[in-house]
Enzyme design. Structure first.
Site, mmCIF file in Angstrom:
data_model
loop_
_atom_site.group_PDB
_atom_site.id
_atom_site.type_symbol
_atom_site.label_atom_id
_atom_site.label_comp_id
_atom_site.label_asym_id
_atom_site.label_seq_id
_atom_site.Cartn_x
_atom_site.Cartn_y
_atom_site.Cartn_z
ATOM 1 N N CYS A 148 0.811 -1.224 0.000
ATOM 2 C CA CYS A 148 0.000 0.000 0.000
ATOM 3 C C CYS A 148 0.838 1.264 0.000
ATOM 4 O O CYS A 148 0.302 2.359 -0.174
ATOM 5 C CB CYS A 148 -0.957 -0.018 1.184
ATOM 6 S SG CYS A 148 -1.987 -1.499 1.203
ATOM 7 N N HIS A 159 -2.895 7.505 7.134
ATOM 8 C CA HIS A 159 -3.178 6.241 6.442
ATOM 9 C C HIS A 159 -4.600 5.785 6.760
ATOM 10 O O HIS A 159 -5.335 5.390 5.859
ATOM 11 C CB HIS A 159 -2.153 5.189 6.867
ATOM 12 C CG HIS A 159 -2.218 3.914 6.100
ATOM 13 N ND1 HIS A 159 -2.094 3.859 4.731
ATOM 14 C CD2 HIS A 159 -2.400 2.626 6.518
ATOM 15 C CE1 HIS A 159 -2.205 2.602 4.325
ATOM 16 N NE2 HIS A 159 -2.385 1.832 5.391
ATOM 17 N N GLU A 199 -1.309 4.523 14.526
ATOM 18 C CA GLU A 199 -0.954 5.758 13.820
ATOM 19 C C GLU A 199 -1.205 6.981 14.696
ATOM 20 O O GLU A 199 -0.422 7.933 14.686
ATOM 21 C CB GLU A 199 -1.728 5.868 12.511
ATOM 22 C CG GLU A 199 -1.265 7.015 11.636
ATOM 23 C CD GLU A 199 -1.858 7.010 10.245
ATOM 24 O OE1 GLU A 199 -1.376 7.780 9.401
ATOM 25 O OE2 GLU A 199 -2.819 6.234 9.992
ATOM 26 N N HIS A 220 -9.882 1.969 0.323
ATOM 27 C CA HIS A 220 -8.434 1.756 0.317
ATOM 28 C C HIS A 220 -8.018 1.227 -1.045
ATOM 29 O O HIS A 220 -8.365 0.113 -1.424
ATOM 30 C CB HIS A 220 -8.063 0.759 1.418
ATOM 31 C CG HIS A 220 -6.594 0.642 1.659
ATOM 32 N ND1 HIS A 220 -5.647 1.333 0.937
ATOM 33 C CD2 HIS A 220 -5.899 -0.099 2.562
ATOM 34 C CE1 HIS A 220 -4.450 1.020 1.377
ATOM 35 N NE2 HIS A 220 -4.572 0.155 2.367
#
Length: 416
Positions: free
Chosen positions: A165, A305, A316, A342
């Site tokens: 990703c 993200h 995160e 995503h």
């Protein structure tokens, strides 16, 4: 050696919430979700029956039918978004050096649709190796960048980065370095992914990575919400034209912002789970800020993200607090994946485009689908829930993290 400055002079986007960059931006600031029931195959037997697909796209409007059939969908999407970015930048109208203009692309999976179709047909046959002669050229992850370079006769650096990703963010960082070091004047960069196929959905379902909120797809991607339970798979592409500052000024180019720097790191922890304390995420933001010669207090917005997974969003957030400390409470934070889903290897490019546009327009897109606070997250942080916010965005960073522990972060600031 004096390092060159790098600016963004063109943006293209083909997304689940808009088929051009202006449509994409308008949908972002209005908080529109791209999630809907899957149309690309019969998903009735799958745990997850919805995704964020590109809508109302006729590829033949952009690519000759014969050529189209020789490409995987991920290449279709990439070529179309690159064409928009190139047109937006107007560099083809200038006196440019083809040998100093290149393409650096990102894709986490490449032609998974082609691979799935060819292997399925072989498995259902009599064992004879009757494969399409374009099977390999359609499937390989580097081919989209090759098509773009051939279409526009760009003979400079040309390759594809693959880091799950983080792929297209790594492509942007590599492009930045090429120009910064004087090895190229202009790079077409970005990423594309088209994994809404049985193998993609089924594979992520088997990992229990996807949301299964089939009764309400539009609210399924809910980063930082207490009841988040997985990401929503998306498809699409985004492209940036990165250009050496003086080269852009000389031809009178429109400048969206400056790509000030980028950082990379590894979690070195687990094949799919983030480091629980966000160690890799913390390091990658520190590295990006250092490379961009920016301090934490210079940043006004973080496009995180933020995949809407239970572990990822917490890790995160811890990283943001560790890097920005008290300034974290002055930041806007948002996850545009709440709207686009995503996009795997294309996520970084799409979110870099959103971040650059936020700097350009002084608007922060929201994190939609927030209903219930998570007590494990600091409620004093501004996650920009449910509604876009206008503010001066002097500089912003965009985070992308990939399976395998790959982390990448890019920093944009206003061009001056």
């Amino acid at each position: 050696m004096e390092l060159k400055r790098v600016v963004v002079t063109g943006i293209g986007a083909l997304t689940p919430i808009g088929n051009t960059a202006p449509e994409f931006w308008n949908s972002l600031i209005n908080g529109l979700s791209g999630a809907a029931p899957i149309t690309r195959f019969d998903a009735s037997l799958f745990k997850t029956k919805f995704a964020c697909e590109v809508k109302n796209l006729n590829v033949e409007d952009f690519i000759d039918r014969k050529e189209m059939r020789r490409m995987d969908r991920y290449s279709h999407l990439g070529i179309i978004s690159a064409a928009e970015a190139i047109e937006d930048s107007k560099f083809l109208d200038s006196n440019f050096d083809n040998d100093r203009c290149g393409v650096i692309w990102g894709s986490g999976i490449g032609g998974i649709e082609t691979f799935f179709e060819e292997v399925t047909q072989f498995a259902m046959g009599d064992g004879s190796p009757k494969f399409n002669p374009f099977f390999i050229p359609k499937m390989i992850s580097d081919i989209c960048g090759g098509h773009i370079s051939m279409k526009y006769n760009l003979r400079g650096p040309n390759y594809t980065t693959v880091s799950a990703c983080a792929s297209s963010t790594n492509a942007i960082i590599d492009s930045h370095m090429m120009i910064r070091l004087g090895k190229a004047d202009l790079i077409v960069t970005g990423g594309s992914e088209a994994a809404v196929v049985p193998g993609g959905v089924g594979g992520f379902n088997a990992m229990q990575a996807l949301s299964t909120r089939n009764d309400d797809p539009k609210t399924a991607s809910r980063p930082f919400d207490l009841n988040r339970e997985g990401f929503v798979l998306g498809e699409g592409s985004a492209s940036l034209i990165l250009e050496e500052y003086e080269h852009a000024i000389k031809r009178g180019a429109k400048i969206y912002g400056e790509l000030a720097g980028g950082g990379t790191s590894a979690d070195a922890h687990h094949i799919t789970a983030p480091h629980p304390e966000g160690l890799g995420a913390m390091n990658v933001m520190i590295n990006a800020l250092k490379d961009a010669n920016l301090s934490p207090s210079d940043i006004d917005y973080i496009n995180v993200h933020g995949t809407s997974t239970p572990l990822g969003d917490i890790a995160e957030t811890k990283a943001v607090l560790n890097v920005f400390k008290e300034h974290a409470y002055s930041l806007n934070i948002s996850s545009t994946k709440s709207m686009t889903g995503h996009l795997l290897g294309a996520a970084g490019a799409m979110e870099a485009a959103a971040t650059c546009l936020s700097v350009f327009h002084d608007v922060v897109p929201p994190t939609i689908n927030h209903f219930t606070d998570d007590p494990e997250l600091d409620s004093k942080l501004n996650f920009t829930f449910n509604k876009a916010q206008k503010r001066t965005v002097r500089a912003a960073i965009s985070n992308t993290f990939g399976f395998g522990g790959h982390n990448a972060c890019v920093a944009f600031k206003k061009a001056s």
